[in-house]
Design an enzyme around this catalytic site. Structure first.
Site, short mmCIF file in Angstrom:
data_model
loop_
_atom_site.label_atom_id
_atom_site.label_comp_id
_atom_site.label_asym_id
_atom_site.label_seq_id
_atom_site.Cartn_x
_atom_site.Cartn_y
_atom_site.Cartn_z
N HIS A 134 0.84 -1.21 0.00
CA HIS A 134 0.00 0.00 0.00
C HIS A 134 0.88 1.26 0.00
CE1 HIS A 134 -3.50 2.50 1.34
NE2 HIS A 134 -2.54 3.19 1.93
N GLU A 135 1.92 1.27 0.83
CA GLU A 135 2.80 2.43 0.90
C GLU A 135 3.60 2.60 -0.38
OE1 GLU A 135 2.48 4.59 3.22
OE2 GLU A 135 1.11 3.33 4.36
N HIS A 138 1.54 4.46 -2.79
CA HIS A 138 1.52 5.92 -2.55
C HIS A 138 2.69 6.58 -3.28
CE1 HIS A 138 -1.77 6.66 0.12
NE2 HIS A 138 -1.33 5.90 1.10
N GLU A 199 -6.26 6.69 -0.85
CA GLU A 199 -6.22 5.43 -0.12
C GLU A 199 -6.83 4.29 -0.94
OE1 GLU A 199 -4.74 4.94 3.13
OE2 GLU A 199 -3.91 6.75 2.23
N ASP A 203 -4.84 1.04 -2.19
CA ASP A 203 -5.32 -0.31 -1.90
C ASP A 203 -5.40 -1.15 -3.17
OD1 ASP A 203 -5.59 0.33 0.77
OD2 ASP A 203 -7.74 0.70 0.66
#
Length: 485
Positions: A134-135, A138, A199, A203
């Protein structure tokens, strides 16, 4: 264990990623255009400069874990995910912070920080990998840069204030955070909507990366769902829920997306379990008796494959408490069964050094290095063992090469400074400590150390020329750092 009276700087970074920019979004499912988006506001190269600055700031202000085994584990895990991620345009660096809060965050330049507390909560390697994936998303989707681009279109003056506040945080984190909140307080709803879209995108892309990397995709909704259920009514939720909100819709969406992939069940990950045990033993901030109690409770319901990691953790607790006989009783069978396991080699080496069995430690490490000559954990262990045995010249030789290969590893510079000090070479010690200061962005102190080293070195020697050249490099770095503020 460090304690901080000031607001931690990493909260600023997390806030910038998830809750600091004034943005409007008409539809939380619509995504900003990718491609050249954000290139005008924050190029990848400029982002890397900011990331390097933040990393130096974090080393100076946060308890970054420099344990070579843990660093190797999180970097290897992160690299596995990055190798299967799309749109990777920057190198990635993964590191750990000693903090019992459940959290992870990404910032400029491909840096991803993982709290040690996350290991205590994630029940499998796939769950941990789901957070890291997930990071990574980003970063690859440039969410911070896209936020800045969107804001720049709406209010150039506010954008200038945001960038100024961001850079102010390098010198004064509290002042930087206050300036950012003052700048963006006007339009919270737009910012929340944009955050939710970020987010959701992270995801979606994270699950795809997880699947391509061979992890269990169901680990993401399982981890998120358990976290949301546990802290649904908590008056003080963990930092991860403040920076990564988990409404029911988001948990349901990740579950729906995960169901589109084959349901893979993986065997227990030994490296993950050993890493987790090491964190409980040494980085959880609990007393030795509490750590032993944790391991003993886990042992009662552990599968046979889980027990070696738990015994390893107990051995570390005993060793750190000076109970070497109990540590040997647990560790010796483990290393006999897996003589090439670096977790066990590292701990067996420590046990030997504590008991002044220098030859045993050195022989074991040299044998391991013949099979894996470039491994950082083994090289550092050997350098340390040589120092403990009084062979400082040999240690300096290893560490000189190691720091050349790994200039951003504080372990190498710290050991090299100790070796030079023990060998009575003051200029080498000053230079090595200067590199530690530079890694923390302490430019003036680093330059002063090198000036002293140059004054001590023989006139017109190679060492003096090297020190003088490094002084010039550090002055340029100091100037670039200052220009970011």
């Amino acid at each position: 264990m460090f304690r901080f009276a000031k607001v931690p700087t990493y909260l600023l970074i997390s806030a910038l990623l998830s809750s600091s920019f004034t943005v409007s979004a008409n539809n939380s499912n619509s995504l900003p255009e990718i491609g050249t988006t954000a290139a005008a506001t924050l190029t990848i190269e400029k982002g890397q400069e900011y990331g390097d600055a933040y990393m130096r700031m974090l080393r100076a202000s946060q308890p970054v874990i420099s344990d070579p085994l843990l660093s190797e584990y999180v970097q290897d895990l992160g690299n596995r995910l990055v190798a299967n991620a799309d749109s990777v345009r920057t190198p990635f660096n993964f590191f750990m912070i000693q903090n019992r809060e459940i959290n992870a965050f990404a910032f400029f330049g491909g840096y991803v920080a993982i709290h040690s507390g996350l290991f205590l909560y994630a029940q499998s390697e796939s769950e941990l990998a789901s957070v890291i994936a997930h990071e990574i998303a980003h970063v690859t989707q440039r969410h911070l840069a896209r936020s800045m681009e969107d804001q720049a279109k709406k209010s150039p003056m506010t954008m200038a204030a945001l960038v100024g506040s961001l850079m102010l945080a390098i010198a004064a984190p509290e002042a930087g955070i206050a300036a950012i909140h003052a700048t963006t307080a006007a339009s919270m709803q737009g910012q929340i909507n944009y955050t939710r879209s970020n987010e959701k995108e992270a995801d979606r892309i994270g699950i795809a990366t997880l699947a391509k990397s061979g992890f269990e995709v169901q680990a993401m909704p399982r981890f998120f769902g358990r976290l949301a259920d546990q802290y649904r009514y908590a008056s003080k939720p963990p930092a991860m829920l403040l920076t990564h909100p988990l409404p029911e819709a988001r948990v349901s969406d990740t579950r729906s997306r995960a169901n589109q992939y084959p349901n893979v069940r993986l065997p227990l990950s030994e490296p993950y379990q050993l890493t987790r045990a090491r964190i409980v033993a040494r980085y959880a901030g609990i007393e030795s008796e509490a750590a032993l109690d944790w391991f003993n409770r886990k042992m009662k319901k552990a599968s046979p494959k889980m027990k070696p990691a738990l015994n390893y953790g107990k051995a570390l607790v005993y060793m750190d408490s000076g109970k070497y006989q109990q540590a040997h009783a647990l560790l010796d069978p483990l290393i006999a069964a897996e003589p090439n396991n670096r977790f066990y080699i590292d701990s067996a080496t420590d046990l030997d050094l504590f008991q002044k069995r220098y030859d045993s430690a050195i022989n074991r490490l040299e044998k391991a290095l013949r099979q894996n000559p470039n491994n950082s954990v083994l090289r550092l262990n050997l350098a340390h063992a040589l120092q403990e045995s009084g062979l400082n010249a040999s240690s300096i030789s290893i560490l000189t090469r190691y720091t050349y290969d790994n200039p951003n590893d504080s372990n190498g510079w710290s050991l090299l400074a100790q070796a030079y000090a023990a060998a009575g070479k003051r200029d080498g010690e000053l230079a090595s400590r200067a590199e530690l200061m530079a890694l923390r962005g302490q430019w003036d102190r680093a330059i002063n150390n090198y000036i002293q080293a140059s004054q001590i070195a023989d006139v017109n020697s190679l060492d003096q020329a090297r020190y003088d050249a490094r002084i010039d490099q550090l002055r340029l770095s100091r100037e670039r750092f200052a220009n970011l503020q």
